[in-house]
Scaffold this motif. Structure first.
Motif, PDB file in Angstrom:
ATOM      1  N   ILE C  16     -40.272 -26.385  42.660  1.00 55.53           N
ATOM      2  CA  ILE C  16     -40.194 -25.515  41.477  1.00 55.53           C
ATOM      3  C   ILE C  16     -39.783 -24.124  41.919  1.00 55.53           C
ATOM      4  O   ILE C  16     -40.034 -23.712  43.062  1.00 55.53           O
ATOM      5  N   ARG C  17     -39.138 -23.435  41.023  1.00 55.03           N
ATOM      6  CA  ARG C  17     -38.739 -22.051  41.308  1.00 55.03           C
ATOM      7  C   ARG C  17     -39.674 -21.107  40.564  1.00 55.03           C
ATOM      8  O   ARG C  17     -40.311 -21.497  39.577  1.00 55.03           O
ATOM      9  N   ASN C  19     -41.575 -18.944  38.212  1.00 53.43           N
ATOM     10  CA  ASN C  19     -41.590 -18.814  36.747  1.00 53.43           C
ATOM     11  C   ASN C  19     -41.029 -20.002  36.000  1.00 53.43           C
ATOM     12  O   ASN C  19     -40.977 -19.991  34.778  1.00 53.43           O
ATOM     13  N   GLU C  20     -40.578 -21.023  36.721  1.00 51.19           N
ATOM     14  CA  GLU C  20     -40.058 -22.191  36.012  1.00 51.19           C
ATOM     15  C   GLU C  20     -41.215 -22.887  35.299  1.00 51.19           C
ATOM     16  O   GLU C  20     -42.294 -23.009  35.866  1.00 51.19           O
ATOM     17  N   LEU C 209     -34.488 -29.197  30.274  1.00 46.80           N
ATOM     18  CA  LEU C 209     -35.811 -28.647  30.559  1.00 46.80           C
ATOM     19  C   LEU C 209     -36.569 -29.567  31.516  1.00 46.80           C
ATOM     20  O   LEU C 209     -36.413 -30.787  31.411  1.00 46.80           O
ATOM     21  N   PRO C 210     -37.354 -29.039  32.398  1.00 48.57           N
ATOM     22  CA  PRO C 210     -37.715 -27.640  32.571  1.00 48.57           C
ATOM     23  C   PRO C 210     -36.836 -26.843  33.528  1.00 48.57           C
ATOM     24  O   PRO C 210     -37.051 -25.647  33.694  1.00 48.57           O
ATOM     25  N   THR C 211     -35.857 -27.500  34.164  1.00 51.62           N
ATOM     26  CA  THR C 211     -35.035 -26.753  35.126  1.00 51.62           C
ATOM     27  C   THR C 211     -33.828 -26.101  34.467  1.00 51.62           C
ATOM     28  O   THR C 211     -33.241 -25.168  35.002  1.00 51.62           O
ATOM     29  N   SER C 213     -32.025 -24.204  30.996  1.00 49.66           N
ATOM     30  CA  SER C 213     -32.472 -23.186  30.044  1.00 49.66           C
ATOM     31  C   SER C 213     -32.312 -23.663  28.613  1.00 49.66           C
ATOM     32  O   SER C 213     -31.193 -23.935  28.166  1.00 49.66           O
TER      33      SER C 213
END
Lengths: 247, 257, 248
Positions: C16-17, C19-20, C209-211, C213
């Motif tokens: 995960i990045r 705030n993702e 989502l979630p990666t 936008s």
């Protein structure tokens, strides 16, 4: 249980890990230790460089070694770089060669019929099994080669453990594909294979000297399959295939 | 012991302690595994007279760290004394704390596969909280060690956390010589044997370079099969004493079993 | 305007990045903010780890939750690894799963008829749409081969991005079963051009989502220079129609 190794390699490699047993007497010693009565062997020069010369080198190397039987590397006969079918038949018959090994990626030629029709036509007619490392025709190319030449028995070696999702459909679609067990090491690989496809499509091999003979024999000996299946794999299947050759 | 006779009669070894330091449960996305649940791993271990195997979850390494560690916990619960657990952290999750797993009975170490986790070097500071716990408790930490950079990062961890016992998985594979070199310079580095395909005499090289005391049997079950590695060790030209050390006596000491 | 997202992943993933979004609650919050009514969802574990287990986790995570339309990840049935086609159809029916997602590159298998013929015949017979991201295909030629090998299966191909038009337009022309997920189809004027040349029916709103936008994805449609009717088709109409045609 006795074993017959369907594929090992002789000759001086360009590079190798410390301790790797590449010399012929080292290979014979390991074979003896591992109850391997005999082996089909090809030569590294034939595989890596000069095919015809390498095949000749092989014959000289194993001339006095009855346990080793020759396997020739082969190319399409374009530009007379390799023998045409009739000459190949005569040479194989004269020299006791009953199997061929191809390497379309390494040798940079197509495996499709427009390029390999003559060679594969010969193999089909004379029931000569053709070997190749999985990496030489992986994934869909494996299906193509088996499908293009349905009368040729193909044995893939150096398979490792990650190919089953590709392999399964090809085994389903093509009855002419056999698997060398050398480093076919998915968990419960041989059991699963025998369950879905039957032991008569498995052929024991070691991939010596880069592969381990001790590992390869252990894989079969300890497999959770019947004694009959082990015997087929260890020597029965390759003996049958070799017995069908008509040169 | 007549290792050859056992092998060629297809009879699993008896009378020796076999402990596999490198096992898995769980599926792996890029290819089929021939049986990857605890039942399958346990069945193979029992058939082969393996006394114990420490497993990490492939999904914990490559997918959902929590779900995967739960998978390990369930496996350990199902086969206490046979299946032991590695807990696996994920450096991307600030809330990832594997200490609760390490507190569970049957969890005996940590497994880290930085390559599967966004190619994160194992000496990335985000892993340090895990190493601190492992160091405090003197736990083994098994690393996937395939490339030179991975081996050196693992060696860095070994030096920073001298009370951990670092196991370099896969004998360092393509960086085997680097792995052997760092093992010679760091007392808390060990080498496992989990390789799918390597040449004969490779085990002998390990013993020759670092000594049998620093080599431990690891198979990578269920990622691939274990029986070929057992044969490779059994038929290696090393002493019976060395074989027994590699097969399990070293691991018994490492994991304080 | 109603949006129904054709591509959403639930579940804890490996990387995960900062705030993702990760949790379902975070994804729902974004969906609400972007006025996405519902989303077709598959599970991260089915993609990244254990396909069978991941499909079961999806059922648990979406139990009683009408915001998510269930999507299973499929594998070939080889070596007994995954359900047979019959078992899959039965399972889909019993669990209200209305579409399939495949990852041929990630999961390592062939898309050719010798491997997937029976499976795709079933998808065609039952009108089950099959979803994939573009990077799961080896090339545009592989995409064309798949579309022509299985002309009666509707494929929704997402994550096409903005550099592929010259490759994709001929395929869109020849293969009416090819639909593009709009999520990051950020070609300058791309949505408008697609409508002009191929019709709004060929595009399906998705976010990734979630990666991906959601905000970008909805904006792409809202601000496109196309008619309201076309926007409605893309935003929800096409997908709803496709899913309503599924016969299990």
């Amino acid at each position: 249980m006795r074993f017959f190794d369907a594929s090992c390699r002789l000759g001086r490699p360009a590079a190798f890990g410390e301790g790797m047993p590449w010399q012929t007497d080292e290979i014979l010693e390991i074979m003896a230790r591992c109850h391997i009565d005999g082996a089909l062997a090809y030569h590294i020069v034939a595989r890596e460089g000069e095919t015809q010369d390498g095949n000749e080198l092989l014959l000289r190397e194993i001339a006095q070694i009855p346990q080793l039987q020759p396997q020739w590397c082969a190319l399409p006969a374009t530009y007379d770089e390799f023998l045409h079918a009739d000459a190949l038949r005569d040479a194989m018959k004269e020299n006791g060669v009953r199997t061929l090994r191809i390497a379309p990626k390494s040798f940079a030629h197509s495996a499709r019929p427009y390029a390999m029709k003559e060679l594969m036509g010969f193999a089909a007619e004379c029931r000569v099994p053709v070997f190749f490392d999985y990496g030489e025709a992986p994934c869909d190319e494996l299906y193509e080669i088996c499908h293009d030449y349905p009368d040729v028995s193909f044995v893939i070696t150096n398979t490792a453990y990650a190919l089953n999702r590709w392999l399964g459909p090809v085994l389903d679609a093509c009855g002419n594909l056999y698997l060398g067990t050398g480093n076919y090491v998915p968990h419960r690989g041989l059991e699963t294979f025998c369950k879905y496809y039957a032991a008569d499509r498995l052929v024991f091999n070691t991939n010596l000297p880069t592969g381990s003979a001790t590992a390869a024999v252990s894989l079969v000996c300890f497999a959770d399959i019947s004694k009959e299946e082990k015997e087929l794999i260890a020597h029965g299947n390759i003996e049958r295939l070799l017995g069908e050759v008509r040169l | 012991m007549n290792w050859e006779q056992y092998i060629f009669e297809g009879k699993p070894f008896e009378g020796i302690y076999i402990f596999d330091v490198h096992g898995h449960v769980g599926a792996h996305k890029p290819f089929q595994l021939g049986g990857y649940d605890a039942d399958s791993v346990a069945k193979t271990c029992r058939r082969m007279n393996v006394d114990g195997v420490v497993v990490s979850s492939l999904p914990a390494l490559a997918s959902d760290w929590k779900w995967g560690n739960e998978e390990v916990a369930a496996s350990v619960d199902a086969y206490p004394g046979l299946i032991w657990g590695y807990a696996s952290p994920n450096p991307f999750y600030e809330d990832c704390d594997i200490t609760p797993y390490l507190d569970l009975p049957g969890f005996v170490g940590v497994k880290i596969h930085g390559d599967m986790q966004g190619s994160t070097p194992v000496n990335d500071p985000r892993y340090f909280p895990t190493y601190e716990v492992a160091n405090e408790r003197g736990l083994p930490v098994l690393f996937h060690a395939w490339l030179s950079a991975e081996v050196r990062a693992a060696a860095d961890v070994a030096r920073r956390y001298p009370n951990t016992k670092i196991i370099l998985g896969h004998s360092g594979m393509t960086a085997r010589d680097t792995a052997l070199e760092v093992a010679r310079t760091c007392d808390n580095i060990f080498i496992d044997t989990a390789i799918s395909s390597t040449y004969d005499n490779a085990i002998e090289v390990l013993v020759d370079k670092v000594g049998a005391d620093r080599v431990v049997y690891g198979s990578d079950i269920c990622f691939f099969d274990c029986i070929h590695t057992m044969g490779k060790i059994a038929l290696a030209r090393i002493s019976d004493t060395d074989k027994e050390k590699i097969f399990g006596l070293n691991a018994r000491g490492l994991f304080s079993l | 305007m109603r949006f129904i997202d054709a591509r959403c992943q639930l579940g804890r993933r490996c990387v995960i990045r900062e705030n993702e979004p990760v949790t379902k609650a975070e994804i729902l919050e974004l969906m609400d903010r972007c006025r996405i009514e519902r989303a077709v969802a598959y599970h991260a574990i089915a993609k990244e780890g254990d396909v069978k287990a991941g499909n079961m986790e999806l059922l648990k995570d979406t139990e009683g939750d009408s915001r998510f339309l269930r999507q299973w990840v499929a594998l070939p049935h080889t070596f007994g690894e995954f359900m047979s086609v019959e078992e899959l159809l039965k399972g889909m029916k019993e669990n209200s799963v209305s579409s399939i997602r495949m990852f041929p590159k990630t999961h390592g298998y062939s898309l050719k008829p010798y491997a997937l013929g029976k499976f795709m015949d079933a998808m065609a017979e039952h009108k089950i749409p099959v979803f994939m991201t573009y990077n799961e295909l080896a090339s545009e030629d592989a995409l064309y081969a798949m579309l022509t090998d299985y002309p009666k299966v509707n494929f929704i191909i997402s994550d096409v991005s903005y550099r592929e038009e010259r490759k994709l337009f001929p395929i869109l022309e020849h293969c009416p079963n090819f639909h593009i997920g709009t999520g990051n189809y950020v070609v300058h004027g791309g949505v408008k051009t697609m409508c002009e040349y191929f019709g709004a029916e060929r595009m399906i709103f998705d976010t990734g989502l979630p990666t991906g936008s959601a905000a970008a994805a909805v904006s792409l449609i809202c601000f496109a220079e196309i008619s309201e009717e076309e926007k409605t088709l893309i935003a929800s109409g096409n997908l709803e129609r496709m899913l309503s045609e599924v016969e299990l």
